[in-house]
Each structure stands twice: as C-alpha cells, then as structure tokens.
Design a protein around this motif. Structure first.
Motif, mmCIF file in Angstrom:
data_model
loop_
_atom_site.group_PDB
_atom_site.id
_atom_site.type_symbol
_atom_site.label_atom_id
_atom_site.label_comp_id
_atom_site.label_asym_id
_atom_site.label_seq_id
_atom_site.Cartn_x
_atom_site.Cartn_y
_atom_site.Cartn_z
ATOM 1 N N ARG A 139 1.933 8.562 8.017
ATOM 2 C CA ARG A 139 3.171 7.857 8.646
ATOM 3 C C ARG A 139 3.067 8.597 10.085
ATOM 4 N NH1 ARG A 139 6.317 5.011 5.377
ATOM 5 N NH2 ARG A 139 6.371 5.690 3.259
ATOM 6 N N LEU A 166 -0.976 -3.678 5.995
ATOM 7 C CA LEU A 166 -1.007 -4.548 7.175
ATOM 8 C C LEU A 166 -2.289 -5.352 7.470
ATOM 9 C CD1 LEU A 166 0.784 -2.920 10.300
ATOM 10 C CD2 LEU A 166 1.063 -5.141 9.126
ATOM 11 N N LEU A 167 -3.476 -4.597 6.939
ATOM 12 C CA LEU A 167 -4.905 -4.951 7.032
ATOM 13 C C LEU A 167 -4.989 -6.224 6.017
ATOM 14 C CD1 LEU A 167 -7.264 -3.624 8.121
ATOM 15 C CD2 LEU A 167 -8.055 -2.996 6.074
ATOM 16 N N PHE A 187 1.837 0.464 6.229
ATOM 17 C CA PHE A 187 1.571 0.054 7.472
ATOM 18 C C PHE A 187 0.004 0.319 7.718
ATOM 19 C CE2 PHE A 187 2.940 4.166 8.187
ATOM 20 C CZ PHE A 187 1.977 4.663 8.972
ATOM 21 N N GLY A 188 -0.902 0.661 6.833
ATOM 22 C CA GLY A 188 -2.185 0.639 6.852
ATOM 23 C C GLY A 188 -2.920 -0.321 6.302
ATOM 24 N N SER A 189 -3.393 -0.039 4.793
ATOM 25 C CA SER A 189 -3.974 -1.059 4.326
ATOM 26 C C SER A 189 -3.232 -2.327 4.007
ATOM 27 C CB SER A 189 -4.591 -0.546 3.005
ATOM 28 O OG SER A 189 -3.747 0.561 2.615
ATOM 29 N N CYS A 216 0.800 -1.187 0.062
ATOM 30 C CA CYS A 216 -0.041 -0.013 -0.105
ATOM 31 C C CYS A 216 0.995 1.286 0.008
ATOM 32 C CB CYS A 216 -0.954 0.090 1.024
ATOM 33 S SG CYS A 216 -0.135 0.355 2.864
ATOM 34 N N GLY A 217 0.302 2.315 0.162
ATOM 35 C CA GLY A 217 1.070 3.654 0.122
ATOM 36 C C GLY A 217 2.115 3.913 1.199
ATOM 37 N N MET A 218 1.714 3.644 2.472
ATOM 38 C CA MET A 218 2.302 3.836 3.413
ATOM 39 C C MET A 218 3.304 2.456 3.953
ATOM 40 S SD MET A 218 1.930 7.253 4.270
ATOM 41 C CE MET A 218 2.067 7.202 2.371
ATOM 42 N N MET A 277 -10.079 -5.153 1.220
ATOM 43 C CA MET A 277 -8.621 -5.740 1.844
ATOM 44 C C MET A 277 -9.006 -6.750 3.119
ATOM 45 S SD MET A 277 -5.941 -3.678 0.604
ATOM 46 C CE MET A 277 -6.147 -2.438 -0.676
ATOM 47 N N TYR A 312 -5.307 5.757 -2.492
ATOM 48 C CA TYR A 312 -4.800 4.500 -1.962
ATOM 49 C C TYR A 312 -5.623 4.154 -0.424
ATOM 50 C CZ TYR A 312 -2.103 7.160 1.541
ATOM 51 O OH TYR A 312 -2.124 7.922 2.700
ATOM 52 N N LEU A 329 -0.115 9.877 -4.452
ATOM 53 C CA LEU A 329 -0.158 8.129 -4.853
ATOM 54 C C LEU A 329 -1.491 7.702 -5.173
ATOM 55 C CD1 LEU A 329 1.548 7.238 -1.145
ATOM 56 C CD2 LEU A 329 2.584 6.909 -3.692
ATOM 57 N N HIS A 381 -0.292 -1.015 16.524
ATOM 58 C CA HIS A 381 -1.771 -0.794 16.231
ATOM 59 C C HIS A 381 -2.374 -1.751 15.722
ATOM 60 C CE1 HIS A 381 0.355 -0.276 12.500
ATOM 61 N NE2 HIS A 381 -0.582 0.035 11.820
ATOM 62 N N ILE A 401 -9.888 0.953 0.843
ATOM 63 C CA ILE A 401 -9.546 -0.263 1.238
ATOM 64 C C ILE A 401 -10.753 -1.239 0.822
ATOM 65 C CG2 ILE A 401 -7.851 0.394 2.852
ATOM 66 C CD1 ILE A 401 -9.977 -0.326 5.033
ATOM 67 N N LEU A 420 -7.117 6.553 10.888
ATOM 68 C CA LEU A 420 -6.339 5.689 11.710
ATOM 69 C C LEU A 420 -5.014 6.560 12.040
ATOM 70 C CD1 LEU A 420 -5.407 2.995 12.626
ATOM 71 C CD2 LEU A 420 -4.263 2.490 10.546
ATOM 72 N N LEU A 422 -9.715 4.439 4.638
ATOM 73 C CA LEU A 422 -8.843 4.437 5.816
ATOM 74 C C LEU A 422 -7.915 5.532 5.758
ATOM 75 C CD1 LEU A 422 -8.234 2.471 8.267
ATOM 76 C CD2 LEU A 422 -6.469 1.425 6.802
ATOM 77 N N LEU A 481 -6.094 -2.588 14.098
ATOM 78 C CA LEU A 481 -6.540 -2.911 12.717
ATOM 79 C C LEU A 481 -7.247 -4.344 12.621
ATOM 80 C CD1 LEU A 481 -2.991 -2.365 10.414
ATOM 81 C CD2 LEU A 481 -5.235 -1.433 10.217
ATOM 82 N N HIS A 536 -5.062 7.588 6.661
ATOM 83 C CA HIS A 536 -3.839 7.564 7.425
ATOM 84 C C HIS A 536 -2.562 7.991 6.895
ATOM 85 C CE1 HIS A 536 -3.417 3.890 5.108
ATOM 86 N NE2 HIS A 536 -2.157 3.783 5.421
ATOM 87 N N SER A 574 4.635 0.642 13.311
ATOM 88 C CA SER A 574 3.761 -0.465 12.424
ATOM 89 C C SER A 574 3.470 -1.644 13.274
ATOM 90 C CB SER A 574 4.854 -0.827 11.392
ATOM 91 O OG SER A 574 5.807 -1.480 11.776
#
Lengths: 90, 152
Positions: free
Chosen positions: B68, A15-16, A11-13, A7-9, A73, B55, B52, B114, B58, B106, B64, B118, B66, B111
């Motif tokens: 960094r 990780l999901l 650790f959001g989507s 995903c873009g970061m 996701m 993104y 980006l 959380h 989801i 979020l 979602l 999630l 969020h 990493s």
C-alpha cells in the motif's frame, strides 16, 4: 451487471484485472459496473461476478456471485472466456 | 496510448538462485535507491505475502510485488527484474506451488495516479512474445532493448 475484481491490496492486480475486464466488456458491448477492491472489502460487496486469483477464488466461492479465478490478469482472452461463461449461465 | 518509460536503473537481470523474500528485496532495490520507496516497503510486501499468500503472481511466470502507498511510498515508480532461475513461492491453499521469474515491482502513491504505469505493465504481460523474450534474456542490456522496442 456488477463485476468485482479482487486482489490483496485493491489497487495492484485488481486494477490491472479491471482494466482488462473493462476492455473486454466494452468490446462486447456489455454494460457493467466494474470495481477493483481488496479481499476484505470484497466480502461485504454485492456483485454478480467476481474475478480474482486462484487463492481468493476458493475463499470467495459459495456466495451469490459467480466466481472465476484468472491466471493471467492481463489476458483479454482469458477474461473474455470467463465473462462468456457467466453470461451463458444467466 | 499512455506509455510509461522505465528508467535504465530500474531494469535488472540476475543469474543467482534466490528465495522469494530475496527476490522481492532485489526487485525493490532500485526504487529504494532512487528514493521512491523506503525499506519499510520491502518488509510490507513480504509481510503481505506471509498473510495473504502469493497474491502478487498475476500471470504465468510474472509477479507484481507491491504494497500500500502508506507502507513507505514517496513517489510512484516501477522496476522490472528478470531472474534467470525460478523463484519459488509458498503453496497457496490449493497446495499448488507457484514460481515466477519476471518481477515487476510497483510503487503507487494512490489508486488513481498509477493507471498509466499499470496500462504499460498490462501491455507487457498480455504480450506473450515479449514475456517469452524476457524469460530467455541473458543480460540487463537485452531486457532494456526488448522493453524499449516493444509497442503497447
């Protein structure tokens, strides 16, 4: 097998998505290393399969890995279908 | 099973038609108010989408937002906002326009820590019935009841 969730970061989507993929693979009894990474990392990591969103899927296609775009996701059903498709081709 | 309980203050319902930048700012507002993130966090989320693409979408109808941890996160948190009218996002490279109405903002400090949040979020999103109920909800109170009574 190595699966990347992108995903873009990172650790959001992703990780999901990794949580969903881990569940599905465990249920199927398939041993796999699932990693959640951001888009730029994904381009430099070798993998057998990449799960990501529609946007990144089109950009990651063309490499060695089997790339599949996931709409929901958190959907175990959708991720399972993607994994089945990969397994049937390999 | 881990269960992350949302603060009452972190559940919102809006009737107004807003653009995606406004929707992201609104969805982050409760986290700013309680000091979990700084205003910079909102700017980072908008900037990331500009760079980006959307993104944060989801699942169908679910976003979602969020960024960094280093973009202004002080402590972990989640805020859930339902917009009664579609929030439209810029088209991705396939030219397909996307929209969402359930926004789960979020804030993560790293990493790892959380994951239980999630997991709870994942449980909501995989629960089609819950998402449909949220989409049809007509008040903040109703969302609260739906979330507190949903089992993961």
């Amino acid at each position: 097998m190595k699966v990347l969730c992108v995903c873009g970061m990172g650790f959001g989507s992703s990780l999901l998505l990794k949580m969903t993929a881990d569940k599905v693979l465990k249920n199927k009894g398939v041993k796999a290393d699932v990693e959640a990474v951001d888009f730029s990392t994904a381009q430099s990591v070798q993998a057998d399969m990449i799960l990501t969103n529609n946007e990144f899927a089109s950009q990651l296609q063309g490499g060695r890995a089997f790339v599949k775009a996931i709409v929901n996701m958190a959907s175990e059903q959708e991720v399972e279908n993607a994994i089945d498709e990969f397994l049937s081709q390999n | 099973m881990s269960d992350y309980q949302l603060d009452e203050n972190c559940i919102q319902w809006f009737n107004e038609k807003v653009n995606w930048q406004e929707a992201i700012a609104l969805s982050a507002a409760p986290l700013i108010k309680k000091g979990a993130v700084t205003k910079k966090y909102t700017e980072a989320m908008v900037e990331n989408i500009n760079q980006l693409g959307p993104y944060i979408l989801i699942a169908p109808n679910v976003a979602l937002p969020h960024a960094r941890p280093e973009n202004g996160v002080k402590e972990a948190g989640v805020a859930l906002t339902v917009f009664q009218q579609d929030v439209e996002f810029p088209a991705d490279s396939s030219g397909e326009e996307k929209q969402a109405r359930v926004f789960i903002c979020l804030a993560a400090v790293d990493s790892e820590s959380h994951l239980n949040m999630l997991q709870t979020i994942s449980g909501w999103i995989d629960n089609e019935e819950l998402i449909n109920s949220l989409l049809n909800s007509e008040s903040q109170k109703e969302i609260q009841q739906l979330l507190y009574s949903s089992k993961n």
